[in-house]
Design a protein around this motif. Structure first.
Motif, PDB file in Angstrom:
ATOM      1  N   SER A  14      -0.768   7.836  -5.525  1.00 57.95           N
ATOM      2  CA  SER A  14      -2.020   7.091  -5.690  1.00 57.95           C
ATOM      3  C   SER A  14      -2.016   5.832  -4.833  1.00 57.95           C
ATOM      4  CB  SER A  14      -2.223   6.693  -7.162  1.00 57.95           C
ATOM      5  OG  SER A  14      -2.433   7.811  -7.974  1.00 57.95           O
ATOM      6  N   LEU A  15      -0.882   5.112  -4.848  1.00 59.15           N
ATOM      7  CA  LEU A  15      -0.768   3.861  -4.090  1.00 59.15           C
ATOM      8  C   LEU A  15      -0.834   4.122  -2.590  1.00 59.15           C
ATOM      9  CD1 LEU A  15      -0.267   0.806  -4.136  1.00 59.15           C
ATOM     10  CD2 LEU A  15       2.192   1.293  -4.121  1.00 59.15           C
ATOM     11  N   ILE A  16      -0.085   5.100  -2.105  1.00 59.16           N
ATOM     12  CA  ILE A  16      -0.068   5.420  -0.672  1.00 59.16           C
ATOM     13  C   ILE A  16      -1.446   5.884  -0.200  1.00 59.16           C
ATOM     14  CG2 ILE A  16       0.855   6.984   1.089  1.00 59.16           C
ATOM     15  CD1 ILE A  16       3.478   7.043  -0.519  1.00 59.16           C
ATOM     16  N   SER A  17      -2.027   6.811  -0.927  1.00 64.67           N
ATOM     17  CA  SER A  17      -3.329   7.377  -0.544  1.00 64.67           C
ATOM     18  C   SER A  17      -4.419   6.317  -0.564  1.00 64.67           C
ATOM     19  CB  SER A  17      -3.709   8.524  -1.489  1.00 64.67           C
ATOM     20  OG  SER A  17      -2.712   9.519  -1.515  1.00 64.67           O
ATOM     21  N   GLY A  22      -8.219   2.733   2.083  1.00 67.94           N
ATOM     22  CA  GLY A  22      -8.870   1.424   2.093  1.00 67.94           C
ATOM     23  C   GLY A  22      -8.812   0.751   3.449  1.00 67.94           C
ATOM     24  N   GLY A  23      -7.663   0.830   4.133  1.00 67.79           N
ATOM     25  CA  GLY A  23      -7.535   0.211   5.448  1.00 67.79           C
ATOM     26  C   GLY A  23      -8.455   0.851   6.476  1.00 67.79           C
ATOM     27  N   VAL A  24      -8.492   2.175   6.510  1.00 67.44           N
ATOM     28  CA  VAL A  24      -9.355   2.898   7.444  1.00 67.44           C
ATOM     29  C   VAL A  24     -10.824   2.582   7.174  1.00 67.44           C
ATOM     30  CG1 VAL A  24     -10.138   5.182   8.190  1.00 67.44           C
ATOM     31  CG2 VAL A  24      -7.702   4.770   7.805  1.00 67.44           C
ATOM     32  N   LYS A  87      -6.239  -3.739  -1.779  1.00 64.71           N
ATOM     33  CA  LYS A  87      -7.041  -3.606  -2.996  1.00 64.71           C
ATOM     34  C   LYS A  87      -7.307  -2.146  -3.337  1.00 64.71           C
ATOM     35  CE  LYS A  87     -11.844  -3.938  -1.287  1.00 64.71           C
ATOM     36  NZ  LYS A  87     -13.069  -4.755  -1.266  1.00 64.71           N
ATOM     37  N   ALA A  88      -7.497  -1.294  -2.305  1.00 61.39           N
ATOM     38  CA  ALA A  88      -7.726   0.122  -2.584  1.00 61.39           C
ATOM     39  C   ALA A  88      -6.469   0.753  -3.168  1.00 61.39           C
ATOM     40  CB  ALA A  88      -8.148   0.858  -1.316  1.00 61.39           C
ATOM     41  N   GLY A  89      -5.301   0.340  -2.646  1.00 63.45           N
ATOM     42  CA  GLY A  89      -4.053   0.842  -3.203  1.00 63.45           C
ATOM     43  C   GLY A  89      -3.906   0.448  -4.661  1.00 63.45           C
ATOM     44  N   VAL A  90      -4.158  -0.838  -4.946  1.00 62.02           N
ATOM     45  CA  VAL A  90      -4.080  -1.332  -6.330  1.00 62.02           C
ATOM     46  C   VAL A  90      -5.141  -0.658  -7.198  1.00 62.02           C
ATOM     47  CG1 VAL A  90      -4.425  -3.362  -7.800  1.00 62.02           C
ATOM     48  CG2 VAL A  90      -3.091  -3.553  -5.694  1.00 62.02           C
ATOM     49  N   ARG A  91      -6.354  -0.507  -6.647  1.00 60.14           N
ATOM     50  CA  ARG A  91      -7.461   0.079  -7.406  1.00 60.14           C
ATOM     51  C   ARG A  91      -7.160   1.509  -7.840  1.00 60.14           C
ATOM     52  NH1 ARG A  91     -11.935   1.064  -3.573  1.00 60.14           N
ATOM     53  NH2 ARG A  91     -12.061  -1.211  -3.518  1.00 60.14           N
ATOM     54  N   PHE A  92      -6.772   2.351  -6.887  1.00 63.94           N
ATOM     55  CA  PHE A  92      -6.521   3.753  -7.221  1.00 63.94           C
ATOM     56  C   PHE A  92      -5.291   3.905  -8.105  1.00 63.94           C
ATOM     57  CE2 PHE A  92      -9.409   4.584  -3.673  1.00 63.94           C
ATOM     58  CZ  PHE A  92     -10.139   5.661  -4.168  1.00 63.94           C
ATOM     59  N   LEU A  93      -4.252   3.097  -7.831  1.00 67.71           N
ATOM     60  CA  LEU A  93      -3.051   3.143  -8.662  1.00 67.71           C
ATOM     61  C   LEU A  93      -3.391   2.765 -10.099  1.00 67.71           C
ATOM     62  CD1 LEU A  93       0.018   3.228  -9.185  1.00 67.71           C
ATOM     63  CD2 LEU A  93       0.130   0.855  -8.389  1.00 67.71           C
ATOM     64  N   THR A  94      -4.109   1.637 -10.259  1.00 67.80           N
ATOM     65  CA  THR A  94      -4.453   1.161 -11.601  1.00 67.80           C
ATOM     66  C   THR A  94      -5.395   2.122 -12.305  1.00 67.80           C
ATOM     67  OG1 THR A  94      -4.261  -1.122 -10.779  1.00 67.80           O
ATOM     68  CG2 THR A  94      -5.324  -0.814 -12.921  1.00 67.80           C
ATOM     69  N   TYR A  95      -6.429   2.576 -11.587  1.00 76.73           N
ATOM     70  CA  TYR A  95      -7.385   3.498 -12.198  1.00 76.73           C
ATOM     71  C   TYR A  95      -6.690   4.770 -12.669  1.00 76.73           C
ATOM     72  CZ  TYR A  95     -11.119   6.868 -12.834  1.00 76.73           C
ATOM     73  OH  TYR A  95     -11.930   7.831 -13.378  1.00 76.73           O
TER      74      TYR A  95
END
Length: 303
Positions: A14-17, A22-24, A87-95
């Motif tokens: 989740s974190l990697i994806s 998010g960066g792209v 933030k996308a890494g944190v968002r998807f990991l947390t969600y």
């Protein structure tokens, strides 16, 4: 992330994806973020000395290009791209991890529980990543509007802000940012889960089967449209609170909201809707599609 996805998400995947997605997405959609920020900085009615008032999104792009060149519309992109990836890494990991805990005994996630997981993910990313990265981005853009810009770039700008204002300087507007991000993620994830489930039923695929990229892009884009119109006032207040003159103009977020409405009317709370709508349509489509493709790829590779 689909409401009928019975498999629990791997936190590392989740974190990697999420980070890559998010960066792209941040780099691809940044010009719309730049225009939105410029328009919102003018929503309070007061301009920096020598600053030009833009008539709309197209005028903002054309004027910026003519006066400062093409790369000016990427002012602050470093802060946002890095922040977006984090933030996308944190968002998807947390969600995904909150969603794992909220699934019922059959592994299903209801719409309300998906909304709660999204709310938790949004507030977490706001506190850890979004507030400092967006504050820096906003200040860099606002500084470029003045006749004598003092920030020479991302690193110099960040160090100068911290030196002059302390760490509170990069956490300006944390309240509205947490409110906006919590609302954003709650609406976006719950809508995405709903739209994705509908498309899965439409395609005739099973609840655990990966969807084609066109379907995930469509679900993410539709979720982005709903998110924009429901959370736009929070985004305007957030931007105004992060501007260079915020400390002198506003006592707090509520005071900012009142003054913006008094200066330009209630509809100014939807200032910058067009570029933000453009961004979140593509943002939602891009980030969910890349996330799902990378996550599925990692899962397949692991097997």
């Amino acid at each position: 992330m689909a409401s009928k996805d019975a498999k629990k998400k791997d936190p590392v995947f989740s974190l990697i994806s999420g980070t890559i997605a998010g960066g792209v997405e941040g780099v691809i959609t940044y010009p719309t973020e730049y225009v939105k920020t410029q328009l919102q900085l003018q929503a309070g009615g007061k301009l920096q000395p020598g600053e030009y008032r833009f008539k709309g999104p197209i005028d903002c792009l054309v004027t910026t290009f003519k006066q400062r060149g093409f790369f000016a519309i990427y002012t602050g992109v470093g802060a946002l791209a890095i922040g977006n990836a984090a933030k996308a890494g944190v968002r998807f990991l947390t969600y995904d991890q909150i969603a794992n805990q909220l699934r019922d005994k059959d592994g299903k996630l209801s719409g309300v529980r998906s909304l709660l997981a999204g709310l938790g993910a949004g507030m977490t990313e706001a506190a850890l990543v979004v507030t400092p990265s967006e504050t820096i981005k906003t200040k860099l853009i606002h500084d470029k509007n003045s006749q004598t810009p003092k920030y020479k770039g991302l690193i110099h700008g960040t160090s100068t802000i911290i030196k002059e204002e302390g760490f509170s300087g990069i956490y300006r507007g944390v309240g509205p940012v947490m409110a906006r991000q919590g609302a954003n993620s709650a609406v976006r994830f719950s809508c995405y889960s709903t739209f994705r489930s509908w498309l899965q039923e439409f395609s005739g695929k099973g609840p655990d089967a990966p969807l084609p990229s066109t379907y995930t892009f469509a679900a993410g884009a539709m979720a982005g449209i709903v998110t924009v119109y429901t959370t736009m006032p929070l985004d305007v207040v957030k931007t105004r609170m992060q501007g260079l003159d915020a400390r002198n103009l506003y006592k707090n977020s509520v005071d900012c909201l009142i003054k913006v409405v008094k200066a330009n009317g209630v509809f100014s709370l939807w200032k910058g809707t067009t570029p933000r709508l453009t961004r979140l349509i593509f943002s939602g489509g891009i980030v969910f599609t890349i996330y799902e493709q990378i996550y599925n790829g990692l899962t397949t590779f692991k097997k």
